[in-house]
Design a protein around this motif. Structure first.
Motif, short mmCIF file in Angstrom:
data_model
loop_
_atom_site.label_atom_id
_atom_site.label_comp_id
_atom_site.label_asym_id
_atom_site.label_seq_id
_atom_site.Cartn_x
_atom_site.Cartn_y
_atom_site.Cartn_z
N ALA A 32 0.93 -1.12 -0.01
CA ALA A 32 0.18 -0.01 -0.03
C ALA A 32 0.94 1.44 0.06
O ALA A 32 1.93 1.27 0.69
CB ALA A 32 -0.89 0.08 1.14
N GLU A 33 0.25 2.07 -0.88
CA GLU A 33 1.69 3.42 -1.10
C GLU A 33 0.98 4.66 -0.52
O GLU A 33 -0.11 5.11 -0.61
CB GLU A 33 1.49 3.48 -2.38
CG GLU A 33 2.46 4.65 -2.76
CD GLU A 33 2.93 4.61 -4.30
OE1 GLU A 33 4.20 3.66 -4.58
OE2 GLU A 33 2.54 5.04 -5.23
N VAL A 34 1.72 5.19 0.30
CA VAL A 34 1.60 6.65 1.23
C VAL A 34 2.01 7.81 -0.21
O VAL A 34 3.05 7.78 -0.41
CB VAL A 34 2.63 6.95 2.19
CG1 VAL A 34 2.24 8.06 2.69
CG2 VAL A 34 2.12 5.83 3.23
N PRO B 139 1.09 13.69 -10.12
CA PRO B 139 0.49 14.48 -11.39
C PRO B 139 -0.85 14.05 -11.93
O PRO B 139 -1.19 14.58 -12.84
CB PRO B 139 1.62 14.12 -12.51
CG PRO B 139 2.82 13.88 -11.85
CD PRO B 139 2.24 13.27 -10.59
N THR B 140 -1.22 12.78 -11.64
CA THR B 140 -2.47 12.38 -12.03
C THR B 140 -3.42 12.07 -11.11
O THR B 140 -4.72 11.66 -11.15
CB THR B 140 -2.28 10.86 -12.96
OG1 THR B 140 -2.20 9.89 -12.08
CG2 THR B 140 -1.31 11.10 -14.26
N SER B 141 -3.33 12.68 -9.79
CA SER B 141 -4.40 12.59 -8.78
C SER B 141 -5.34 13.56 -8.87
O SER B 141 -4.91 14.92 -9.01
CB SER B 141 -3.47 12.73 -7.47
OG SER B 141 -2.73 11.47 -7.18
N ARG C 12 11.10 2.60 -0.87
CA ARG C 12 11.25 4.00 -0.98
C ARG C 12 10.77 4.11 -2.45
O ARG C 12 11.79 3.67 -3.39
CB ARG C 12 12.78 4.35 -0.80
CG ARG C 12 13.00 5.90 -1.28
CD ARG C 12 14.35 6.32 -1.07
NE ARG C 12 14.69 7.49 -1.56
CZ ARG C 12 15.50 8.06 -2.06
NH1 ARG C 12 17.02 7.27 -1.65
NH2 ARG C 12 15.80 9.22 -2.60
N LYS C 13 9.90 4.76 -2.72
CA LYS C 13 9.35 5.10 -4.43
C LYS C 13 10.07 6.49 -4.67
O LYS C 13 9.58 7.43 -4.31
CB LYS C 13 7.85 5.14 -4.30
CG LYS C 13 7.29 4.70 -5.48
CD LYS C 13 7.11 3.21 -5.75
CE LYS C 13 6.80 2.71 -7.10
NZ LYS C 13 5.50 3.39 -7.75
N ASP C 14 10.84 6.41 -5.71
CA ASP C 14 11.64 7.55 -6.08
C ASP C 14 12.16 7.28 -7.26
O ASP C 14 12.07 6.33 -7.97
CB ASP C 14 12.31 8.10 -4.87
CG ASP C 14 12.70 9.51 -4.88
OD1 ASP C 14 12.40 10.38 -5.93
OD2 ASP C 14 12.95 10.11 -3.91
O1 LIG Z 1 0.85 8.17 -10.31
C1 LIG Z 1 1.10 9.24 -11.07
O2 LIG Z 1 0.44 10.19 -11.58
C2 LIG Z 1 2.52 9.09 -11.68
C3 LIG Z 1 2.79 10.20 -12.68
C4 LIG Z 1 4.10 9.92 -13.22
C5 LIG Z 1 5.21 9.02 -12.89
C6 LIG Z 1 4.71 8.09 -11.72
C7 LIG Z 1 3.74 8.11 -11.25
N1 LIG Z 1 3.24 7.32 -10.15
C8 LIG Z 1 4.11 6.56 -9.43
C9 LIG Z 1 3.70 5.34 -9.33
O3 LIG Z 1 4.63 4.28 -9.59
C10 LIG Z 1 2.41 4.99 -8.77
O4 LIG Z 1 2.25 5.76 -7.59
C11 LIG Z 1 2.25 3.60 -8.11
O5 LIG Z 1 2.53 2.50 -9.12
C12 LIG Z 1 0.52 3.23 -7.64
O6 LIG Z 1 0.04 3.67 -8.76
P1 LIG Z 1 -1.69 3.93 -8.42
O7 LIG Z 1 -2.28 2.67 -7.63
O8 LIG Z 1 -2.26 3.89 -9.81
O9 LIG Z 1 -1.95 5.22 -7.79
#
Ligand SMILES: O=C(O)c1ccccc1NCC(=O)[C@H](O)[C@H](O)COP(=O)(O)O
Length: 262
Positions: free
Chosen positions: A54-56, A61-63, A115-117
């Motif tokens: 689960a991601e914090v 950019p797409t939220s 760490r997601k970066d």
């Molecule tokens: O989530 C974005 O808008 C995004 C835009 C540009 C580059 C990366 C992006 N997301 C990073 C991720 O890897 C996601 O946060 C992750 O896979 C979770 O995806 P989701 O469940 O669709 O939020």
């Protein structure tokens, strides 16, 4: 392998430019005593839960919105909902994250923390301790070198791909945990068929993660049927738009308790 700037969406170009200019660790290589990711996935399976990372993710950019909640509180709620591991965006400019947020999360939970970066050079590994780090094939020049440097420090490494060519690059570099991102970083379009197309070519001894665009129990079933050992989920749990009253535990539980169809 590093993409030229005009081969990705403008938002991703901006993310990459920021990554190039971002701080590196200044005190030399860090050493991490990491929590086992494979054991965490096994624990979830043994307990009858779908292994979910689960991601914090405060924003992206797409939220549709921005959540200001305390990251440690969010992560604890995700674990209460059955998350096997936590991912924390540490990118500050486009995702509202920080290395400090990750440290606080790692102190608050006992599951592995990713760490997601957008790490593009070795010294950026030394910014904060985490159990896993992400390397994105299309953004890294020397994947093998960076993979080795990360492992030397004690990190487990999730190597992200989007197509079969990138999968080959990941496997040749020695990746043992591979994530297939359903989000096309060139167009920022999400398509779950991406995972279904790449997954059959991933060797059995590689831990396989389905990333992005997973929102519903049906999506969970679909990705698991296609071979996902675990799912990485951000937006559907964070619920930036507030469609589910923002109940992080419940949003997580809905996915981790999905009854799988055989
Ligand atoms: O989530 C974005 O808008 C995004 C835009 C540009 C580059 C990366 C992006 N997301 C990073 C991720 O890897 C996601 O946060 C992750 O896979 C979770 O995806 P989701 O469940 O669709 O939020």
């Amino acid at each position: 392998m590093m993409e030229t700037a005009d081969e990705v969406a403008p938002a991703v170009r901006s993310i990459l430019e920021a990554a190039e200019n971002r701080e590196s660790g200044t005190d030399g290589p860090i050493t991490v005593s990491s929590r086992s990711f494979s054991a965490a996935l096994e624990d979830a399976e043994n307990a009858g839960r779908v292994p979910v990372i689960a991601e914090v993710k405060p924003t992206s950019p797409t939220s549709d919105g921005h959540r200001e909640d305390d990251p440690a509180t969010l992560a604890s709620a995700m674990v209460a909902g059955g998350a096997a591991a936590i991912s924390v965006l540490t990118e500050p400019t486009h995702f509202g994250g920080s290395p400090e947020a990750l440290s606080r999360v790692r102190d608050a939970v006992d599951v592995p923390v990713l760490r997601k970066d957008f790490i593009v050079r070795e010294s950026q590994l030394d910014v904060v301790e985490a159990d896993l780090i992400l390397l994105i094939v299309r953004f890294v020049d020397d994947l093998e070198g960076l993979l080795a440097a990360a492992r030397d420090r004690g990190f487990q490494v999730l190597v992200e791909v989007h197509d079969r060519a990138e999968l080959e690059t990941a496997l040749e570099a020695g990746a043992s945990i591979v994530g297939v991102n359903n989000r096309d970083l060139a167009k920022l379009v999400v398509d779950l068929e991406t995972f279904e197309g790449v997954a059959p070519h991933v060797p059995d001894d590689v831990t396989l993660i389905a990333e992005s665009g997973i929102s519903t129990p049906d999506d969970v079933c679909r990705m698991r049927a296609a071979g996902a050992d675990a799912l990485l989920v951000g937006s559907a749990i964070m619920d930036h738009a507030g469609d589910t009253d923002g109940d992080i535990s419940e949003n997580t539980r809905r996915l981790t308790t999905t009854e799988e169809r055989t």
